[in-house]
Design a protein around this motif. Sequence first.
Motif, mmCIF file in Angstrom:
data_model
loop_
_atom_site.group_PDB
_atom_site.id
_atom_site.type_symbol
_atom_site.label_atom_id
_atom_site.label_comp_id
_atom_site.label_asym_id
_atom_site.label_seq_id
_atom_site.Cartn_x
_atom_site.Cartn_y
_atom_site.Cartn_z
ATOM 1 N N THR A 52 0.758 -1.386 0.238
ATOM 2 C CA THR A 52 0.151 -0.186 -0.030
ATOM 3 C C THR A 52 0.816 1.331 0.139
ATOM 4 N N ASP A 55 2.321 1.601 -3.506
ATOM 5 C CA ASP A 55 1.324 2.098 -4.336
ATOM 6 C C ASP A 55 0.957 3.637 -4.167
ATOM 7 N N ASP A 58 3.926 5.607 -5.955
ATOM 8 C CA ASP A 58 3.501 5.744 -7.404
ATOM 9 C C ASP A 58 2.230 6.625 -7.767
ATOM 10 N N GLN A 59 1.329 6.600 -6.894
ATOM 11 C CA GLN A 59 0.311 7.690 -6.929
ATOM 12 C C GLN A 59 0.820 9.007 -6.949
ATOM 13 N N VAL A 139 4.679 -7.686 -6.540
ATOM 14 C CA VAL A 139 5.159 -6.342 -6.670
ATOM 15 C C VAL A 139 6.155 -5.957 -5.794
#
Length: 220
Positions: A52, A55, A58-59, A139
């Motif tokens: 999380t 992620d 990355d966002q 991932v």
Amino acid sequence: MRIEPNQQDVTNPFLPKNLFALFFQPKKFFALSVNYPQWSIVFSGYLLGVFTAMDRIDQKLMNLEISGKNNELMSRIAESWSAYWLSVLLIGVICGAIAWMVYGWWYSIRLRWSGAKNVDKVLARKVMVLQNLVYAIPVIVTTMVQTLFYPTYLAAYNAASITISGIFLISLFLSCWVSYRGVTTLFSLNRAAIFWFLILPIGCFILVSGLFISLSLAAL
């Protein structure tokens, strides 16, 4: 059809044969036992938290790329592998705890809406973190390999290929199938489970992926 798992045996999900079953034979895996070493569930939740955190980074990078703005903190994280890994490993603790509570709550709600009676919330959370391993592990492992081949995370992020993106998407879709097989093995559910544990999650993944692709193309 619900299967009554062995109540005595303890299943270590990180043993290679069990991990393989979780990914590719989920019905067999969840039928083995509902008893898992406590550390394995805690570690699974932590890996979900690390994913999380990755992620979220990355966002943030994508938002900065689209907006053309700079962020000093994100630059430090993206331009140093040590800063990147330190960030995701530390933030992963908090994200894992939040995921256990929030994702676990939402998982229990979907079980009730799928016809489950007297939902065992702890068991629901166990299934939730275990099925998330199906996309968290690929991932994390891929990023560990990228650490060996790229000077910074930003370089790895910019060099992401269609093949890697495809692996991630396949892992996400596979996790939905594992989740569905897990809940239908351990809980008595009606046909609404197909919607709540297959159609809705896959639809959300497709929608979000399409949005990200559109934003990326718009930024070119």
